[in-house]
Design a protein around this motif. Structure first.
Motif, PDB file in Angstrom:
ATOM      1  N   ASP A 154       9.792  11.133 -23.920  1.00  0.00           N
ATOM      2  CA  ASP A 154       8.838  10.414 -23.064  1.00  0.00           C
ATOM      3  C   ASP A 154       7.402  10.713 -23.513  1.00  0.00           C
ATOM      4  OD1 ASP A 154       7.574   9.507 -20.330  1.00  0.00           O
ATOM      5  OD2 ASP A 154       9.686   8.942 -20.196  1.00  0.00           O
ATOM      6  N   ASP A 155       6.479  10.568 -22.601  1.00  0.00           N
ATOM      7  CA  ASP A 155       5.048  10.723 -22.851  1.00  0.00           C
ATOM      8  C   ASP A 155       4.744  12.089 -23.491  1.00  0.00           C
ATOM      9  OD1 ASP A 155       2.342  10.383 -22.704  1.00  0.00           O
ATOM     10  OD2 ASP A 155       2.282  10.003 -20.561  1.00  0.00           O
TER      11      ASP A 155
ATOM     12  N   ASP B  54       5.803   1.457 -21.011  1.00  0.00           N
ATOM     13  CA  ASP B  54       5.207   1.815 -19.720  1.00  0.00           C
ATOM     14  C   ASP B  54       3.886   1.067 -19.502  1.00  0.00           C
ATOM     15  OD1 ASP B  54       4.930   3.178 -17.341  1.00  0.00           O
ATOM     16  OD2 ASP B  54       5.215   5.167 -18.212  1.00  0.00           O
TER      17      ASP B  54
ATOM     18  N   ASP C 102       9.651   6.002 -10.097  1.00  0.00           N
ATOM     19  CA  ASP C 102       9.413   7.401 -10.459  1.00  0.00           C
ATOM     20  C   ASP C 102      10.016   8.338  -9.423  1.00  0.00           C
ATOM     21  OD1 ASP C 102       8.165   6.975 -12.818  1.00  0.00           O
ATOM     22  OD2 ASP C 102       6.127   7.153 -12.048  1.00  0.00           O
TER      23      ASP C 102
HETATM   24  C1  DGJ Z   1       5.391   6.727 -15.602  1.00  0.00           C
HETATM   25  C2  DGJ Z   1       6.858   6.562 -15.804  1.00  0.00           C
HETATM   26  O1  DGJ Z   1       7.414   5.858 -14.748  1.00  0.00           O
HETATM   27  C3  DGJ Z   1       7.504   7.928 -15.977  1.00  0.00           C
HETATM   28  O2  DGJ Z   1       8.890   7.805 -16.050  1.00  0.00           O
HETATM   29  C4  DGJ Z   1       6.921   8.573 -17.201  1.00  0.00           C
HETATM   30  O3  DGJ Z   1       7.292   7.844 -18.332  1.00  0.00           O
HETATM   31  C5  DGJ Z   1       5.420   8.659 -17.084  1.00  0.00           C
HETATM   32  N1  DGJ Z   1       4.828   7.397 -16.759  1.00  0.00           N
HETATM   33  C6  DGJ Z   1       4.804   9.183 -18.346  1.00  0.00           C
HETATM   34  O4  DGJ Z   1       3.450   9.170 -18.325  1.00  0.00           O
END
Ligand code: DGJ
Length: 708
Positions: free
Chosen positions: A349-350, A461, A528
């Motif tokens: 991920d990020d 995203d 989230d």
């Molecule tokens: C928002 C997403 O919904 C999360 O799952 C994650 O990827 C974060 N952004 C990362 O910044």
């Protein structure tokens, strides 16, 4: 024949498996909406237009309000779907029927203004097998003088007269509580559902359902009653307007399409403007049939074809485990554990790129961070592949941090106004995707990333709402449409070049859960909020419209409600859609890891039923104490039931199942209440039902069904 035209009455009749939709060209060349509802035995059974009349000089005429597509003219009692300003300042549109064309399941009806060079084509697509149809329009400037489109919705139509009251069901929410069910009565006045922040939004979902409430005040249920519904295939600013007038006998009209908020579009000589599709359906068997028809439409007509019929993989995503602290060694350690659990895709991920150590910097600098990944991403990808998993990567292409090399080089690439400090959200700005140089840059780095690495999964995203729609050199009022078109185009180009890649749509969770995204992306990150209890309501709303296989549900160890949930409960909540795992695997005991691995294996076994079966809600919409669902694929079924707030005095109702063969025998296994038979006929299961074993709060039951 799904589309028929009757010359004598100038009547168009569009039919699906069980529904019919009719309109007629009136003697003064206007398309008048006549009927939408259950298919009737004979063409003579449908109503024709009554003679025109006017309630008073304060009202438009009956025929004006029966318009198949209401334009701004006469007395604007209802939302006009089309508003324009012609070069001389005239804002009045007077259309007349010109011609029509029927091609298989498509119909287009062309109308033209009696003086100006505006032509409007009403387009219809009948989708017989889903019992649905789709509408959109194209506006064309057949002359030299440009005119300005100020509103151009995809469709507008009146709902049937004299059919009782309507109740509206829609989905609303916010970040971390998307797609929650909302209901209200429709009374005279306007109800506007909308998104105007450059994405479809967390706050409202571009979907509506209007069920008929009878004289006893009873609306439709899961399997009985009449429901009209629609969803917009669009990921930008949108609106759906439902309005009722008392004077016209409580006539209710619905209109939907691109939001006119800060929007206008210059239509030059020989240019046309095409709206997105609004899909529409009618169910004579309650909300259950509505959901199954919508699911079938998304699965069979909408999803990108590469993976439309494929099973969604079990994924591991490290976001909640490490947040921005990704690096090669830590990711490899998680990947080893994820592979043992049974994950099929490992998603980083990020935090993997530029100087990205928090959400303050580096969006725009899409190169692996040299300290976190000294040899780039390839060694990690190779390890992940060696462990038997595909590799996935998070990106947020439409955004830039002011603290980034990209912004330092190209501050003009972000939406901004000339004499204003840009307003950040999550410390970021939005890139001006209407600019060709931005589009080329974005396509370039994404294409290179996918060409140079064995990436099979992209999580795309989008983490803020727009504040200023500023574009110094460009047409600002066209941003809301141009941005979305560019997004769709770029994703389509990437898909064409990299057909092996699955694309996930994410916007701070489920802010971009819409049919426009599902025409370009394979599934959605639902929210989230990964609390398994909260998720049940979010997932109830999401699955009302969109198929469970497009709804990713992670098991994490984050308890938003400090619920201390059993592992089984967490997994069962995530079994509702496509399964993901987001737990910090390093903090799990060996025993918990073994239980989790067994649950992943069970999910994989049940996955074809959950992801490809029909979906039935066994408890009424809006019910919060006990929620139960059945997934049925031919003779195989899965029942998931959740006790959420289980009061001492509460007896669990028997759950009646659906979609079974009455005479066949079904073997039941799993969490049945003591004393419940394990072998029953389909008819018994559908009439007498069964009782799952749900004894206390936060308990879940999983029962499988096998036809013998
Ligand atoms: C928002 C997403 O919904 C999360 O799952 C994650 O990827 C974060 N952004 C990362 O910044």
């Amino acid at each position: 024949m799904p589309i028929q035209y009757f010359e004598e009455t100038r009547l168009f009749c569009l039919t699906t498996a069980t529904t019919a939709y009719l309109f007629q060209i009136s003697p003064n060349e206007q398309p008048l909406h006549l009927y939408w509802g259950a298919k009737l035995p004979r063409i003579e059974d449908y109503p024709l237009a009554p003679p025109d009349r006017q309630h008073s000089s304060f009202n438009a005429t009956l025929h004006q309000n029966m318009s198949e597509y209401l334009c701004r003219n006469s007395i604007a009692e209802y939302e006009p779907a089309l508003r324009v300003t012609f070069a001389d300042g005239t804002r009045d549109i007077r259309l007349k029927y010109l011609s029509h064309r029927i091609e298989g399941e498509s119909l287009s009806v062309k109308l033209a203004d009696i003086y100006y060079t505006l032509e409007l084509t009403l387009e219809y697509r009948v989708i017989p097998e889903c019992d649905m149809l789709a509408r959109r329009v194209t506006v064309y400037n057949a002359g030299q003088a440009p005119f300005t489109l100020e509103q151009v919705l995809s469709a507008s139509l009146p709902l049937a007269l004299d059919r009782g009251e309507y109740r509206l069901t829609h989905l609303a929410g916010a970040w971390a509580c998307e797609t929650l069910l909302e209901r209200c009565a429709i009374t005279p006045g306007r109800k506007v559902l909308e998104g105007r922040l450059n994405y479809s939004g967390h706050a409202a979902n571009p979907f509506f359902a209007l069920d008929l409430v009878d004289s006893a005040g009873q609306g439709a249920g899961e399997n009985i009653g009449e429901v009209y519904f629609g969803a917009l295939q669009w990921s930008g600013n949108w609106k759906i307007v439902i309005e009722q007038e008392r004077a016209a006998g409580k006539r209710t009209r619905v209109a939907g399409g691109i939001n006119d908020f800060e929007f206008s579009w210059q239509l030059g000589a020989s240019e046309s403007f095409e709206t997105p599709w609004l899909v529409l359906g009618y169910s004579d068997a309650g909300f259950g049939k509505m959901s199954r028809n919508l699911h079938r439409y998304v699965s069979e007509q909408l999803l990108p074809p590469q993976f439309a019929h494929e099973l969604r993989p079990v994924l591991y995503n490290s976001w909640e485990a490490v947040f921005f602290e990704v690096n090669e060694a830590a990711q490899i350690s998680l990947a080893e554990k994820a592979a043992k659990l049974g994950a099929e895709v490992f998603v980083v991920d990020d935090g993997w790129f530029g100087e990205r150590h928090s959400d303050h910097a580096a969006l725009g600098d899409w190169q692996p961070n040299p300290v976190k990944f000294p040899n780039g991403l390839k060694p990690l990808i190779a390890k992940v592949n060696e462990l038997g998993m595909d590799f996935g990567l998070w990106v947020e292409p439409e955004m830039v941090n002011p603290d980034s090399d990209l912004y330092r080089a190209h501050p003009e690439w972000a939406y901004h106004y000339p004499n204003r400090e840009p307003i950040t959200g999550r410390n970021q700005l939005m890139l001006n995707l209407c600019r060709e140089d931005v589009q080329l840059w974005m396509l370039g780095w994404l294409d290179a990333l996918l060409s140079e690495h064995n990436i099979r999964y992209v999580k795309w995203d989008y983490n803020r709402a727009i504040s200023e729609m500023g574009w110094v050199e460009g047409a600002q009022s066209e941003i809301p449409v141009r941005h979305v078109h560019a997004l769709y185009r770029i994703v389509a180009q990437l898909r064409a070049k990299h057909p092996q890649v699955l694309f996930e749509a994410c916007s701070g969770g489920g802010g971009r859960a819409d049919m426009g995204m599902l025409a370009h992306f394979d599934h959605v990150w639902t929210s989230d909020n990964t609390d398994p209890l909260d998720r049940l309501l979010i997932q109830q709303g999401y699955s009302l419209v969109y198929p469970p296989k497009t709804m990713y549900c992670w098991v994490t160890s984050t308890d938003w409600n400090r619920g201390n949930y059993p592992i089984r409960y967490r997994f069962h909540s995530s079994f509702m859609g496509a399964l993901g795992i987001g737990t910090d695997l390093n903090s799990m005991s060996e025993q918990d890891l073994a239980e989790a691995a067994a649950l992943v294996a069970q999910y994989k076994q049940l996955r074809p039923i959950i992801q490809q079966g029909n979906f039935y809600r066994l408890t009424p919409l809006g019910e919060e104490e006990v929620l139960a669902y059945q997934y049925q694929r031919e003779g195989e079924g899965v029942i998931l039931a959740f006790g959420q707030r289980y009061h001492f005095w509460k007896f669990l109702n028997r759950l009646r199942l659906y979609g079974l063969e009455t005479e066949a025998l079904y073997q039941l296994e799993g969490d049945l209440m003591e004393g419940e038979p394990h072998l029953l006929s389909g008819k018994a299961l559908m009439r007498r039902g069964l009782v799952p074993k749900l004894e206390r709060a936060l308990n879940s039951a999983l029962i499988t069904l096998h036809k013998i």
